[in-house]
Design a protein around this motif. Structure first.
Motif, PDB file in Angstrom:
ATOM      1  N   TYR A 138       0.836  -1.190   0.000  1.00 50.99           N
ATOM      2  CA  TYR A 138       0.000   0.000   0.000  1.00 50.99           C
ATOM      3  C   TYR A 138       0.876   1.247   0.000  1.00 50.99           C
ATOM      4  O   TYR A 138       1.857   1.335   0.749  1.00 50.99           O
ATOM      5  CB  TYR A 138      -0.922   0.014   1.222  1.00 50.99           C
ATOM      6  N   LEU A 139       0.503   2.201  -0.838  1.00 48.06           N
ATOM      7  CA  LEU A 139       1.220   3.471  -0.944  1.00 48.06           C
ATOM      8  C   LEU A 139       0.357   4.594  -0.382  1.00 48.06           C
ATOM      9  O   LEU A 139      -0.836   4.690  -0.694  1.00 48.06           O
ATOM     10  CB  LEU A 139       1.559   3.768  -2.413  1.00 48.06           C
ATOM     11  N   PHE A 140       0.989   5.446   0.432  1.00 51.35           N
ATOM     12  CA  PHE A 140       0.322   6.639   0.964  1.00 51.35           C
ATOM     13  C   PHE A 140       1.099   7.862   0.500  1.00 51.35           C
ATOM     14  O   PHE A 140       2.327   7.888   0.589  1.00 51.35           O
ATOM     15  CB  PHE A 140       0.276   6.599   2.490  1.00 51.35           C
ATOM     16  N   VAL A 141       0.379   8.880  -0.002  1.00 56.33           N
ATOM     17  CA  VAL A 141       1.011  10.126  -0.440  1.00 56.33           C
ATOM     18  C   VAL A 141       0.181  11.310   0.061  1.00 56.33           C
ATOM     19  O   VAL A 141      -1.039  11.340  -0.105  1.00 56.33           O
ATOM     20  CB  VAL A 141       1.117  10.214  -1.981  1.00 56.33           C
ATOM     21  N   ARG A 142       0.860  12.269   0.651  1.00 59.73           N
ATOM     22  CA  ARG A 142       0.208  13.525   1.039  1.00 59.73           C
ATOM     23  C   ARG A 142       1.110  14.679   0.653  1.00 59.73           C
ATOM     24  O   ARG A 142       2.257  14.743   1.095  1.00 59.73           O
ATOM     25  CB  ARG A 142      -0.068  13.562   2.540  1.00 59.73           C
ATOM     26  N   VAL A 143       0.611  15.585  -0.205  1.00 64.47           N
ATOM     27  CA  VAL A 143       1.343  16.784  -0.613  1.00 64.47           C
ATOM     28  C   VAL A 143       0.697  17.967   0.104  1.00 64.47           C
ATOM     29  O   VAL A 143      -0.507  18.197  -0.035  1.00 64.47           O
ATOM     30  CB  VAL A 143       1.290  16.979  -2.142  1.00 64.47           C
ATOM     31  N   ALA A 144       1.502  18.705   0.861  1.00 63.76           N
ATOM     32  CA  ALA A 144       0.957  19.789   1.691  1.00 63.76           C
ATOM     33  C   ALA A 144       1.665  21.110   1.388  1.00 63.76           C
ATOM     34  O   ALA A 144       2.731  21.385   1.946  1.00 63.76           O
ATOM     35  CB  ALA A 144       1.103  19.433   3.169  1.00 63.76           C
ATOM     36  N   PRO A 145       1.092  21.932   0.495  1.00 69.05           N
ATOM     37  CA  PRO A 145       1.690  23.256   0.218  1.00 69.05           C
ATOM     38  C   PRO A 145       1.622  24.142   1.453  1.00 69.05           C
ATOM     39  O   PRO A 145       0.618  24.154   2.162  1.00 69.05           O
ATOM     40  CB  PRO A 145       0.810  23.809  -0.907  1.00 69.05           C
ATOM     41  N   ARG A 146       2.700  24.890   1.706  1.00 63.59           N
ATOM     42  CA  ARG A 146       2.684  25.857   2.801  1.00 63.59           C
ATOM     43  C   ARG A 146       2.126  27.187   2.324  1.00 63.59           C
ATOM     44  O   ARG A 146       1.778  28.056   3.111  1.00 63.59           O
ATOM     45  CB  ARG A 146       4.099  26.026   3.360  1.00 63.59           C
ATOM     46  N   ASN A 147       2.087  27.358   1.006  1.00 56.66           N
ATOM     47  CA  ASN A 147       1.465  28.531   0.394  1.00 56.66           C
ATOM     48  C   ASN A 147       1.082  28.114  -1.032  1.00 56.66           C
ATOM     49  O   ASN A 147       1.690  27.207  -1.591  1.00 56.66           O
ATOM     50  CB  ASN A 147       2.450  29.715   0.351  1.00 56.66           C
ATOM     51  N   GLY A 148       0.076  28.738  -1.587  1.00 56.88           N
ATOM     52  CA  GLY A 148      -0.287  28.431  -2.973  1.00 56.88           C
ATOM     53  C   GLY A 148      -0.919  27.057  -3.135  1.00 56.88           C
ATOM     54  O   GLY A 148      -1.365  26.430  -2.179  1.00 56.88           O
ATOM     55  N   THR A 149      -0.946  26.590  -4.384  1.00 55.97           N
ATOM     56  CA  THR A 149      -1.581  25.311  -4.710  1.00 55.97           C
ATOM     57  C   THR A 149      -0.642  24.457  -5.563  1.00 55.97           C
ATOM     58  O   THR A 149       0.167  24.971  -6.328  1.00 55.97           O
ATOM     59  CB  THR A 149      -2.889  25.528  -5.496  1.00 55.97           C
ATOM     60  N   LEU A 150      -0.780  23.148  -5.400  1.00 52.20           N
ATOM     61  CA  LEU A 150      -0.003  22.188  -6.179  1.00 52.20           C
ATOM     62  C   LEU A 150      -0.904  21.038  -6.613  1.00 52.20           C
ATOM     63  O   LEU A 150      -1.973  20.829  -6.044  1.00 52.20           O
ATOM     64  CB  LEU A 150       1.155  21.618  -5.341  1.00 52.20           C
ATOM     65  N   ASP A 151      -0.463  20.298  -7.618  1.00 48.31           N
ATOM     66  CA  ASP A 151      -1.129  19.081  -8.052  1.00 48.31           C
ATOM     67  C   ASP A 151      -0.096  17.962  -8.074  1.00 48.31           C
ATOM     68  O   ASP A 151       1.107  18.215  -7.989  1.00 48.31           O
ATOM     69  CB  ASP A 151      -1.720  19.251  -9.458  1.00 48.31           C
ATOM     70  N   TYR A 152      -0.571  16.715  -8.190  1.00 45.99           N
ATOM     71  CA  TYR A 152       0.376  15.621  -8.313  1.00 45.99           C
ATOM     72  C   TYR A 152      -0.233  14.470  -9.109  1.00 45.99           C
ATOM     73  O   TYR A 152      -1.459  14.357  -9.242  1.00 45.99           O
ATOM     74  CB  TYR A 152       0.875  15.146  -6.946  1.00 45.99           C
ATOM     75  N   VAL A 153       0.654  13.641  -9.655  1.00 41.81           N
ATOM     76  CA  VAL A 153       0.292  12.462 -10.438  1.00 41.81           C
ATOM     77  C   VAL A 153       1.142  11.303  -9.922  1.00 41.81           C
ATOM     78  O   VAL A 153       2.296  11.504  -9.534  1.00 41.81           O
ATOM     79  CB  VAL A 153       0.587  12.690 -11.946  1.00 41.81           C
ATOM     80  N   ILE A 154       0.586  10.102  -9.907  1.00 44.36           N
ATOM     81  CA  ILE A 154       1.359   8.921  -9.521  1.00 44.36           C
ATOM     82  C   ILE A 154       1.405   7.974 -10.715  1.00 44.36           C
ATOM     83  O   ILE A 154       0.380   7.658 -11.311  1.00 44.36           O
ATOM     84  CB  ILE A 154       0.738   8.201  -8.306  1.00 44.36           C
ATOM     85  N   ARG A 155       2.633   7.521 -11.058  1.00 39.45           N
ATOM     86  CA  ARG A 155       2.799   6.625 -12.204  1.00 39.45           C
ATOM     87  C   ARG A 155       3.362   5.276 -11.766  1.00 39.45           C
ATOM     88  O   ARG A 155       4.204   5.198 -10.866  1.00 39.45           O
ATOM     89  CB  ARG A 155       3.729   7.259 -13.244  1.00 39.45           C
ATOM     90  N   ASN A 156       2.899   4.232 -12.426  1.00 39.06           N
ATOM     91  CA  ASN A 156       3.391   2.878 -12.202  1.00 39.06           C
ATOM     92  C   ASN A 156       4.780   2.714 -12.829  1.00 39.06           C
ATOM     93  O   ASN A 156       5.197   3.530 -13.665  1.00 39.06           O
ATOM     94  CB  ASN A 156       2.434   1.866 -12.834  1.00 39.06           C
ATOM     95  N   PRO A 157       5.483   1.628 -12.470  1.00 40.31           N
ATOM     96  CA  PRO A 157       6.800   1.373 -13.074  1.00 40.31           C
ATOM     97  C   PRO A 157       6.786   1.291 -14.601  1.00 40.31           C
ATOM     98  O   PRO A 157       7.785   1.622 -15.248  1.00 40.31           O
ATOM     99  CB  PRO A 157       7.206   0.034 -12.450  1.00 40.31           C
TER     100      PRO A 157
END
Length: 203
Positions: A138-157
């Motif tokens: 199981y994979l857990f990901v949390r992206v937490a901007p301190r200011n502004g906004t961000l996006d993210y993508v997760i890719r398989n091998p």
């Protein structure tokens, strides 16, 4: 190369503004650059400093040639900070330059199943985090901007998407179905420099 500290007094003389009036805003911008600009941000020059009651506009050029725009106030608070003319000296000093993609392998400390990292992304930049993991973990990901906004993508091998474009406000936790290097790509689609923390877990 003149240091940032040396240039403060010169700017005060050139603009005709007292050093006392400029010092808090200039110092705040310099300190902020040192915090987010990587190795190149530790030295450089103040290109200009324009004082007004609404805030001081300070243009800084770091040791790598990147031009930064900073708006600061008399109390030392930062109103806006962004790379407006990004340069990369080839040594990775300007991590997160406009349009640049940086890659970083994530390693967990012995006996742990997670890691927390910090980063800074300039407008239009991305950073790829590479994590080795196995099928059915199981994979857990949390992206937490301190200011502004961000996006993210997760890719398989194999390069396929495990998770399509997701706003950083949403965490991810899911079971993997391939073994190998998974890539979490954090993306800054805004027009401002964004500082952030990112947390990974694999179980």
């Amino acid at each position: 190369m003149k240091t940032l500290i040396t240039i403060i007094s010169l700017s005060a003389v050139i603009t005709g503004t007292s050093a006392a009036a400029m010092s808090d805003a200039d110092d705040a911008c310099i300190d902020h650059l040192r915090g987010v600009g990587g190795p190149d941000g530790q030295s450089g020059t103040i290109e200009s400093s324009e004082f007004s009651e609404a805030g001081t506009l300070v243009m800084l050029r770091d040791a790598g040639g990147t031009l930064w725009r900073c708006i600061a106030y008399s109390d030392g608070a930062i109103g806006d900070f962004a790379a407006v003319e990004a340069m990369d000296d080839g040594g990775g000093a300007m991590a997160g330059a406009d349009g640049a993609t940086q890659t970083q392998r994530v390693a967990f400390d012995a006996g742990t199943t997670g890691a927390e990292l910090t980063g800074t992304l300039a407008p239009g930049a991305t950073r790829q985090y590479v994590l080795g993991a196995a099928n059915e973990q199981y994979l857990f990901v949390r992206v937490a901007p301190r200011n502004g906004t961000l996006d993210y993508v997760i890719r398989n091998p194999d390069g396929s998407e495990l998770l399509g474009l997701m706003n950083a406000g949403q965490e991810y936790r899911g079971q993997l179905w391939q073994s190998g290097d998974h890539v979490v790509e954090v993306i800054n689609r805004s027009n401002a420099l964004v500082e952030y923390n990112v947390i990974f877990g694999i179980e």
